[in-house]
Design a protein around this motif. Structure first.
Motif, PDB file in Angstrom:
ATOM      1  N   LEU A  81      -4.556   8.439  -1.861  1.00 50.38           N
ATOM      2  CA  LEU A  81      -4.149   7.075  -2.014  1.00 50.38           C
ATOM      3  C   LEU A  81      -5.176   6.461  -3.407  1.00 50.38           C
ATOM      4  O   LEU A  81      -4.321   6.247  -3.908  1.00 50.38           O
ATOM      5  CB  LEU A  81      -4.691   6.138  -1.086  1.00 50.38           C
ATOM      6  CG  LEU A  81      -4.038   6.277   0.365  1.00 50.38           C
ATOM      7  CD1 LEU A  81      -4.509   4.637   1.551  1.00 50.38           C
ATOM      8  CD2 LEU A  81      -2.390   5.628   0.553  1.00 50.38           C
ATOM      9  N   TYR A  82      -6.101   7.278  -2.878  1.00 49.47           N
ATOM     10  CA  TYR A  82      -7.141   7.437  -4.550  1.00 49.47           C
ATOM     11  C   TYR A  82      -5.894   7.886  -5.774  1.00 49.47           C
ATOM     12  O   TYR A  82      -5.556   7.640  -6.713  1.00 49.47           O
ATOM     13  CB  TYR A  82      -8.061   8.304  -4.732  1.00 49.47           C
ATOM     14  CG  TYR A  82      -9.070   8.537  -5.839  1.00 49.47           C
ATOM     15  CD1 TYR A  82      -9.390   7.470  -7.455  1.00 49.47           C
ATOM     16  CD2 TYR A  82      -9.460   9.487  -6.760  1.00 49.47           C
ATOM     17  CE1 TYR A  82     -10.031   7.259  -8.594  1.00 49.47           C
ATOM     18  CE2 TYR A  82      -9.246  10.333  -7.742  1.00 49.47           C
ATOM     19  CZ  TYR A  82     -10.149   8.867  -8.413  1.00 49.47           C
ATOM     20  OH  TYR A  82     -10.548   9.283 -10.056  1.00 49.47           O
ATOM     21  N   TYR A  85      -2.620   5.731  -7.499  1.00 50.81           N
ATOM     22  CA  TYR A  85      -2.966   5.134  -7.687  1.00 50.81           C
ATOM     23  C   TYR A  85      -3.174   5.050  -9.208  1.00 50.81           C
ATOM     24  O   TYR A  85      -3.245   4.710  -9.941  1.00 50.81           O
ATOM     25  CB  TYR A  85      -4.174   4.278  -6.923  1.00 50.81           C
ATOM     26  CG  TYR A  85      -4.702   2.968  -8.237  1.00 50.81           C
ATOM     27  CD1 TYR A  85      -4.604   1.700  -8.297  1.00 50.81           C
ATOM     28  CD2 TYR A  85      -6.006   3.493  -8.374  1.00 50.81           C
ATOM     29  CE1 TYR A  85      -4.704   1.058  -9.067  1.00 50.81           C
ATOM     30  CE2 TYR A  85      -6.006   2.330  -9.903  1.00 50.81           C
ATOM     31  CZ  TYR A  85      -5.663   1.245 -10.099  1.00 50.81           C
ATOM     32  OH  TYR A  85      -6.385   0.523 -11.034  1.00 50.81           O
ATOM     33  N   GLN A  86      -3.501   6.906  -8.550  1.00 53.04           N
ATOM     34  CA  GLN A  86      -4.195   7.033 -10.607  1.00 53.04           C
ATOM     35  C   GLN A  86      -2.728   7.274 -11.217  1.00 53.04           C
ATOM     36  O   GLN A  86      -2.964   6.945 -12.720  1.00 53.04           O
ATOM     37  CB  GLN A  86      -4.874   8.999 -10.359  1.00 53.04           C
ATOM     38  CG  GLN A  86      -6.383   7.854  -9.947  1.00 53.04           C
ATOM     39  CD  GLN A  86      -7.213   6.908 -11.272  1.00 53.04           C
ATOM     40  OE1 GLN A  86      -7.050   7.176 -12.259  1.00 53.04           O
ATOM     41  NE2 GLN A  86      -7.776   5.941 -10.496  1.00 53.04           N
ATOM     42  N   PHE A  88      -0.080   6.359  -9.964  1.00 59.30           N
ATOM     43  CA  PHE A  88       0.867   4.646 -10.501  1.00 59.30           C
ATOM     44  C   PHE A  88       0.638   4.395 -12.236  1.00 59.30           C
ATOM     45  O   PHE A  88       1.185   4.052 -13.354  1.00 59.30           O
ATOM     46  CB  PHE A  88       0.558   4.018  -9.663  1.00 59.30           C
ATOM     47  CG  PHE A  88       0.797   2.752  -9.212  1.00 59.30           C
ATOM     48  CD1 PHE A  88       3.230   2.452  -9.539  1.00 59.30           C
ATOM     49  CD2 PHE A  88       0.528   1.784  -9.873  1.00 59.30           C
ATOM     50  CE1 PHE A  88       3.852   1.367  -9.423  1.00 59.30           C
ATOM     51  CE2 PHE A  88       1.115   0.715  -9.907  1.00 59.30           C
ATOM     52  CZ  PHE A  88       2.628   0.375  -9.703  1.00 59.30           C
ATOM     53  N   LYS A  89      -0.858   4.528 -12.490  1.00 61.13           N
ATOM     54  CA  LYS A  89      -1.432   4.067 -13.218  1.00 61.13           C
ATOM     55  C   LYS A  89      -1.109   4.907 -14.824  1.00 61.13           C
ATOM     56  O   LYS A  89      -1.391   3.334 -15.703  1.00 61.13           O
ATOM     57  CB  LYS A  89      -2.775   3.295 -13.505  1.00 61.13           C
ATOM     58  CG  LYS A  89      -3.998   4.135 -13.540  1.00 61.13           C
ATOM     59  CD  LYS A  89      -4.980   2.794 -12.961  1.00 61.13           C
ATOM     60  CE  LYS A  89      -5.918   4.886 -13.506  1.00 61.13           C
ATOM     61  NZ  LYS A  89      -7.168   3.543 -14.023  1.00 61.13           N
ATOM     62  N   ASN A 176       5.827   6.945 -10.945  1.00 59.86           N
ATOM     63  CA  ASN A 176       6.012   5.768  -9.396  1.00 59.86           C
ATOM     64  C   ASN A 176       6.753   7.073  -8.469  1.00 59.86           C
ATOM     65  O   ASN A 176       5.892   6.179  -7.430  1.00 59.86           O
ATOM     66  CB  ASN A 176       7.524   4.573 -10.048  1.00 59.86           C
ATOM     67  CG  ASN A 176       6.153   3.883 -10.608  1.00 59.86           C
ATOM     68  OD1 ASN A 176       4.998   3.883 -11.005  1.00 59.86           O
ATOM     69  ND2 ASN A 176       7.020   3.508 -11.211  1.00 59.86           N
ATOM     70  N   ALA A 179       3.499   8.996  -6.779  1.00 62.24           N
ATOM     71  CA  ALA A 179       2.688   7.954  -6.484  1.00 62.24           C
ATOM     72  C   ALA A 179       2.917   7.504  -5.227  1.00 62.24           C
ATOM     73  O   ALA A 179       2.165   7.783  -4.189  1.00 62.24           O
ATOM     74  CB  ALA A 179       2.564   7.324  -6.503  1.00 62.24           C
ATOM     75  N   VAL A 183       1.146   8.514  -1.401  1.00 68.14           N
ATOM     76  CA  VAL A 183       1.171   7.476  -0.337  1.00 68.14           C
ATOM     77  C   VAL A 183       1.825   7.767   1.023  1.00 68.14           C
ATOM     78  O   VAL A 183       1.092   7.578   2.186  1.00 68.14           O
ATOM     79  CB  VAL A 183       0.925   5.943  -0.688  1.00 68.14           C
ATOM     80  CG1 VAL A 183       1.831   5.161   0.178  1.00 68.14           C
ATOM     81  CG2 VAL A 183       0.370   5.698  -1.957  1.00 68.14           C
TER      82      VAL A 183
END
Length: 194
Positions: A81-82, A85-86, A88-89, A176, A179, A183
């Motif tokens: 999940l970390y 997130y990395q 995704f951003k 995305n 990511a 997930v």
């Protein structure tokens, strides 16, 4: 031992999409082939260590398998999940080559990723140990399976290289989607649906 089923099991478990393969594809897309190979070498080296540990401690680990799996599921899901997130951003203007594309990240990911751990814990008692017991025979299978993993990771690097121009064109969408895949992997390995 049925060598065909053994090789099929190894190839399917290692080549099919999973967190490590998705990270290799992401690394090729964002940092290039060289960094993806660096990540892959770390993942391959860790895979070799996992296989070696599995051979040595297989009977001990089986007794504690339920506890080990639960802990790995939680740690692995949080780590993925970390990473999701990395990814995704991340955008093209803020790429940091030390973020994911390292030997250390590839190495560490194998130890928190339940897919290779479950594979290494199951391949020996299921296919090899009933038929082979000597140190040299078991060493041969550790090296053979590590070679299969190395080839599989290299195929994902090649796959990323072939798709690089497409992925560059749709950078944010590609990040995305990758990511989201991480997930989904995190949810699947977390044990939520078991």
């Amino acid at each position: 031992m049925n060598i065909v089923f053994f090789l099929l099991y190894c190839c399917l478990m290692i080549v099919t999409p999973g967190p490590t393969n998705i990270m290799i594809l992401t690394t090729v897309h964002n940092y290039g082939v060289r960094k993806a190979f660096e990540f892959s070498i770390g993942a391959t080296f860790a895979f070799f260590i996992l296989l070696s540990i599995s051979v040595i401690f297989n009977s001990i680990l089986i007794n504690f398998l339920p506890n080990i799996i639960i802990i790995l599921q939680i740690i692995g899901a949080i780590y993925m999940l970390y990473l999701a997130y990395q990814i995704f951003k991340m955008n093209k203007s803020t790429k940091n080559k030390s973020q994911f594309s390292s030997f250390k990240t590839g190495f560490f990911m194998q130890f928190v990723n339940p897919k290779p751990i479950l594979f290494t814990l199951t391949v020996f008692p299921s296919f090899i140990l009933p038929y082979y017991k000597s140190f040299w025979q078991l060493s041969f299978f550790v090296i053979l399976i590590t070679f299969i993993a190395c080839v599989a990771f290299s195929l994902w690097v090649l796959f990323g290289k072939v798709l690089k121009s497409f992925l560059d064109k749709y950078n944010k969408l590609a990040n995305n989607i990758m990511a989201i895949f991480l997930v989904v992997c995190a949810i699947m390995i977390s044990g939520i649906f078991n």
